[in-house]
Design an enzyme around this catalytic site. Structure first.
Site, PDB file in Angstrom:
ATOM      1  N   GLY A  15     -97.511  31.085   5.289  1.00  0.00           N
ATOM      2  CA  GLY A  15     -96.503  30.177   5.858  1.00  0.00           C
ATOM      3  C   GLY A  15     -96.729  28.742   5.394  1.00  0.00           C
ATOM      4  N   LYS A  16     -97.350  28.605   4.218  1.00  0.00           N
ATOM      5  CA  LYS A  16     -97.683  27.268   3.695  1.00  0.00           C
ATOM      6  C   LYS A  16     -96.434  26.403   3.517  1.00  0.00           C
ATOM      7  CE  LYS A  16     -99.628  29.406   0.220  1.00  0.00           C
ATOM      8  NZ  LYS A  16     -99.649  30.795   0.705  1.00  0.00           N
ATOM      9  N   GLY A  40     -94.198  32.075  -3.583  1.00  0.00           N
ATOM     10  CA  GLY A  40     -92.868  31.997  -2.981  1.00  0.00           C
ATOM     11  C   GLY A  40     -93.061  31.331  -1.639  1.00  0.00           C
ATOM     12  N   HIS A  41     -92.641  30.080  -1.533  1.00  0.00           N
ATOM     13  CA  HIS A  41     -92.856  29.315  -0.299  1.00  0.00           C
ATOM     14  C   HIS A  41     -91.517  29.146   0.413  1.00  0.00           C
ATOM     15  CE1 HIS A  41     -96.841  27.461  -1.952  1.00  0.00           C
ATOM     16  NE2 HIS A  41     -96.859  28.776  -1.891  1.00  0.00           N
ATOM     17  N   THR A  42     -91.460  29.685   1.635  1.00  0.00           N
ATOM     18  CA  THR A  42     -90.191  29.720   2.367  1.00  0.00           C
ATOM     19  C   THR A  42     -90.096  28.607   3.392  1.00  0.00           C
ATOM     20  OG1 THR A  42     -90.419  32.121   2.181  1.00  0.00           O
ATOM     21  CG2 THR A  42     -88.650  31.309   3.602  1.00  0.00           C
ATOM     22  N   ARG A 303     -91.410  42.876  -2.660  1.00  0.00           N
ATOM     23  CA  ARG A 303     -92.215  44.065  -2.330  1.00  0.00           C
ATOM     24  C   ARG A 303     -92.645  44.025  -0.860  1.00  0.00           C
ATOM     25  NH1 ARG A 303     -97.025  43.610  -6.597  1.00  0.00           N
ATOM     26  NH2 ARG A 303     -96.753  41.419  -6.076  1.00  0.00           N
ATOM     27  N   LYS A 331     -96.959  32.814  12.753  1.00  0.00           N
ATOM     28  CA  LYS A 331     -96.380  34.114  13.107  1.00  0.00           C
ATOM     29  C   LYS A 331     -96.968  34.717  14.385  1.00  0.00           C
ATOM     30  CE  LYS A 331     -94.200  35.972   9.473  1.00  0.00           C
ATOM     31  NZ  LYS A 331     -93.830  36.694   8.254  1.00  0.00           N
TER      32      LYS A 331
HETATM   33  P1  GDP Z   1     -96.092  30.957   1.952  1.00  0.00           P
HETATM   34  O1  GDP Z   1     -96.136  31.634   0.628  1.00  0.00           O
HETATM   35  O2  GDP Z   1     -97.458  30.738   2.512  1.00  0.00           O
HETATM   36  O3  GDP Z   1     -95.282  29.698   1.952  1.00  0.00           O
HETATM   37  O4  GDP Z   1     -95.370  31.977   2.926  1.00  0.00           O
HETATM   38  P2  GDP Z   1     -94.040  32.839   2.607  1.00  0.00           P
HETATM   39  O5  GDP Z   1     -92.878  31.937   2.650  1.00  0.00           O
HETATM   40  O6  GDP Z   1     -94.232  33.659   1.386  1.00  0.00           O
HETATM   41  O7  GDP Z   1     -94.064  33.863   3.795  1.00  0.00           O
HETATM   42  C1  GDP Z   1     -94.031  33.474   5.123  1.00  0.00           C
HETATM   43  C2  GDP Z   1     -92.823  34.146   5.780  1.00  0.00           C
HETATM   44  O8  GDP Z   1     -92.929  34.050   7.179  1.00  0.00           O
HETATM   45  C3  GDP Z   1     -91.512  33.454   5.440  1.00  0.00           C
HETATM   46  O9  GDP Z   1     -90.502  34.406   5.452  1.00  0.00           O
HETATM   47  C4  GDP Z   1     -91.340  32.464   6.578  1.00  0.00           C
HETATM   48  O10 GDP Z   1     -89.981  32.115   6.803  1.00  0.00           O
HETATM   49  C5  GDP Z   1     -91.889  33.253   7.723  1.00  0.00           C
HETATM   50  N1  GDP Z   1     -92.537  32.477   8.789  1.00  0.00           N
HETATM   51  C6  GDP Z   1     -93.282  31.356   8.704  1.00  0.00           C
HETATM   52  N2  GDP Z   1     -93.799  31.038   9.917  1.00  0.00           N
HETATM   53  C7  GDP Z   1     -93.363  31.985  10.775  1.00  0.00           C
HETATM   54  C8  GDP Z   1     -93.577  32.225  12.163  1.00  0.00           C
HETATM   55  O11 GDP Z   1     -94.288  31.518  12.853  1.00  0.00           O
HETATM   56  N3  GDP Z   1     -92.964  33.325  12.697  1.00  0.00           N
HETATM   57  C9  GDP Z   1     -92.187  34.160  11.967  1.00  0.00           C
HETATM   58  N4  GDP Z   1     -91.639  35.200  12.582  1.00  0.00           N
HETATM   59  N5  GDP Z   1     -91.968  33.962  10.646  1.00  0.00           N
HETATM   60  C10 GDP Z   1     -92.560  32.902  10.073  1.00  0.00           C
HETATM   61  P1  IMO Z   2     -97.892  32.431  -2.132  1.00  0.00           P
HETATM   62  O1  IMO Z   2     -98.138  31.050  -2.667  1.00  0.00           O
HETATM   63  C1  IMO Z   2     -99.079  36.621  -1.963  1.00  0.00           C
HETATM   64  C2  IMO Z   2    -100.840  38.347  -5.576  1.00  0.00           C
HETATM   65  C3  IMO Z   2    -100.039  39.400  -6.299  1.00  0.00           C
HETATM   66  C4  IMO Z   2    -101.158  40.223  -6.889  1.00  0.00           C
HETATM   67  C5  IMO Z   2    -102.200  39.174  -7.259  1.00  0.00           C
HETATM   68  C6  IMO Z   2    -102.150  38.737  -8.712  1.00  0.00           C
HETATM   69  O2  IMO Z   2     -96.459  32.736  -1.902  1.00  0.00           O
HETATM   70  O3  IMO Z   2     -98.762  32.704  -0.951  1.00  0.00           O
HETATM   71  P2  IMO Z   2    -100.483  37.250 -10.143  1.00  0.00           P
HETATM   72  O4  IMO Z   2     -98.999  37.328 -10.323  1.00  0.00           O
HETATM   73  O5  IMO Z   2    -100.941  35.969  -9.570  1.00  0.00           O
HETATM   74  O6  IMO Z   2    -101.230  37.613 -11.372  1.00  0.00           O
HETATM   75  O7  IMO Z   2    -100.819  38.403  -9.070  1.00  0.00           O
HETATM   76  O8  IMO Z   2    -101.939  38.066  -6.422  1.00  0.00           O
HETATM   77  N1  IMO Z   2    -100.118  37.064  -5.350  1.00  0.00           N
HETATM   78  C7  IMO Z   2     -99.645  36.669  -4.173  1.00  0.00           C
HETATM   79  N2  IMO Z   2     -99.618  37.305  -2.977  1.00  0.00           N
HETATM   80  N3  IMO Z   2     -98.614  35.353  -2.060  1.00  0.00           N
HETATM   81  C8  IMO Z   2     -98.652  34.696  -3.237  1.00  0.00           C
HETATM   82  O9  IMO Z   2     -98.309  33.394  -3.350  1.00  0.00           O
HETATM   83  C9  IMO Z   2     -99.153  35.366  -4.371  1.00  0.00           C
HETATM   84  N4  IMO Z   2     -99.316  35.037  -5.666  1.00  0.00           N
HETATM   85  C10 IMO Z   2     -99.916  36.077  -6.255  1.00  0.00           C
HETATM   86  O10 IMO Z   2     -99.249  40.135  -5.408  1.00  0.00           O
HETATM   87  O11 IMO Z   2    -101.725  41.052  -5.900  1.00  0.00           O
HETATM   88 MG    MG Z   3     -95.314  33.314  -0.334  1.00  0.00          MG
END
Ligand code: GDP
Ligand code: IMO
Ligand code: MG
Length: 423
Positions: A15-16, A40-42, A303, A331
């Site tokens: 959730g960064k 992928g940062h949401t 995935r 979360k």
């Molecule tokens: P990041 O890569 O660390 O930025 O995280 P992602 O965006 O890949 O995944 C986090 C997911 O959880 C996203 O779909 C967010 O919208 C969602 N999210 C973040 N904080 C919360 C929370 O407190 N509760 C819920 N239910 N979803 C959250």
């Molecule tokens: P954020 O910033 C979750 C995982 C891949 C795989 C391994 C190596 O959104 O948290 P790569 O493409 O880097 O060679 O894949 O690392 N992986 C992640 N898993 N969040 C990510 O980024 C990731 N970036 C890479 O799924 O297992």
């Molecule tokens: Mg992510």
């Protein structure tokens, strides 16, 4: 003036993006220091979801500077799509987004090498995002890389062609069948380079140094998580950069003694996408429920994420390596409704109980040992006051704070910017 870091403590997707967006108002500069579009940062606000892959998560705020640091690897094709999305939102990024000349570029052939390498590994594949991350960092450390600053040379295409030819030989060497249309890949690459070249390139380490001297506040945004760190993660099932605090120094050119707070962010449970060991992984209805309620699908690849209970052994290790000063728990709402909640406090390993991560957690003989907590029924997604949280959640929080000896300063109760309790 000091720099704060925000880092994921698990296997990514903690959730960064959401928290960087929440914290941005308190900073002038947000800087990504490693990783690439494997991230992928949401962010969710005003009822809309935005996913960023390369661009720092401060980009939606006005009057802020967002830097893509030297430690990041950039795929111009993906960056161009991100820029298009920003344009559609009316975000004027021309002045607010700066790119380090020392950042490395992901070429189309890097992506193909990634695919060929994964295919050749068969069932032992890393589960890479196939974004070309590993091969691009290999070229960087192998001293063959192509940097953003190279685009400023008139004959940059010569350097590109040289590297491309080398890559093609490497792809042949893997001897696997891949389907692709190279002409098309190259065409979109060249088009995207035009859009990249319209951005501002900077010597980011110098820029950041000058801003530090002016007293500007800086937040460094990590990608991936500590357990995916190339040195300290679950090698070889890791990414190819240092996702831990030290990576911010090399990825931005900042000195260790300029770092103040290290914000460590974790989910109230654990997820992992891709292959590799995961001691607390669940294969039962509890795991299914986490995935469903938490909507655990990768923001980059779509995935499904593997789910399991919180692993305190791993979390302790991550806090130690990063020197975390403040924790943020994400979360928490996903755990509502579980009758009981488990936390792994130690591992049974080779007949012994251990509280640290051993060299090889791939070892099947490693078993998690759990503490169990009573759950809570209440929907917490609309709560914005710590005191109003269910008693059992508060107990869970204070247990974790005691175990880790670090305060939890943010509790997230939903994906929206506003669903954030700052303690
Ligand atoms: P990041 O890569 O660390 O930025 O995280 P992602 O965006 O890949 O995944 C986090 C997911 O959880 C996203 O779909 C967010 O919208 C969602 N999210 C973040 N904080 C919360 C929370 O407190 N509760 C819920 N239910 N979803 C959250
Ligand atoms: P954020 O910033 C979750 C995982 C891949 C795989 C391994 C190596 O959104 O948290 P790569 O493409 O880097 O060679 O894949 O690392 N992986 C992640 N898993 N969040 C990510 O980024 C990731 N970036 C890479 O799924 O297992
Ligand atoms: Mg992510």
């Amino acid at each position: 003036m000091s720099i704060d870091l925000l880092l994921g403590l698990q296997w990514g997707d903690e959730g960064k993006g959401k928290i960087v967006d929440v914290l941005t108002s308190g900073y002038k500069i947000i800087a990504r220091f490693q990783g690439g579009p494997n991230a992928g940062h949401t962010l969710v606000f005003n009822g809309k979801k935005h996913v960023l892959h390369t661009i720092p998560s401060g980009i939606f705020h006005e009057n802020k500077i967002n830097i893509i640091g030297n430690g990041v690897v950039i795929d111009p094709v993906i960056l161009r799509n991100e820029l298009k999305n920003l344009e559609a939102e009316g975000i004027d990024y021309k002045k607010s987004l700066l790119i380090s000349r020392k950042a490395h570029l992901i070429l189309p052939t890097h992506r193909l090498i990634d695919a060929a390498s994964e295919k050749s590994k068969g069932k032992n594949k890393i589960g890479s995002t196939l974004k070309g991350i590993g091969p691009t960092y290999m070229d960087k450390t192998g001293r063959n890389g192509f940097r953003v600053g190279d685009l400023e040379a008139e004959n940059w295409t010569e350097k590109y062609s040289e590297l491309k030819s080398k890559h093609k030989r490497l792809i042949d060497f893997f001897n696997v069948s891949l389907e692709y249309n190279f002409e098309e890949l190259e065409k979109e690459f060249f088009e995207s380079i035009k859009s990249l070249k319209s951005l501002n390139f900077i010597d980011s380490e110098e820029y950041i140094y000058q801003e530090q001297n002016k007293g500007s506040s800086i937040l460094a945004e990590g990608a991936q998580g500590s357990l995916l760190d190339v040195d300290f993660g679950t090698y070889p099932f890791v990414t190819s950069s240092n996702t831990t605090a030290a990576g911010a120094c090399t990825g931005l050119g900042i000195s260790p003694n300029s770092i103040k707070e290290v914000f460590g962010i974790f989910k109230a449970y654990t997820t992992r996408v891709g292959s590799g060991p995961f001691p607390t992984e669940l294969f039962d209805s509890n795991g299914e429920r986490m995935g469903k309620v938490g909507n655990e699908f990768g923001a980059t690849t779509g995935r499904p994420r593997r789910c399991g209970w919180l692993d305190l052994v791993a979390l302790r290790y991550s806090c130690q390596i990063n020197g975390v000063t403040k924790l943020m728990m994400m979360k928490s709402d996903v755990l509502s409704g579980f009758k009981s909640i488990k936390v792994c406090t130690s591992y049974e390993y080779k007949g012994k109980k251990i509280r640290y991560m051993p060299y090889d957690i791939n070892d099947n003989s490693l078993k998690p040992i759990y503490d169990e907590f009573e759950g809570w029924e209440n929907d917490i997604t609309k709560i914005n006051d710590f005191d109003k949280l269910p008693m059992n959640l508060k107990k869970y929080i204070s247990y974790l704070e005691k175990e880790l000896n670090i305060p939890i300063t943010i509790i997230s109760v939903g994906p929206d910017r506003l669903q954030t309790i700052i303690v």
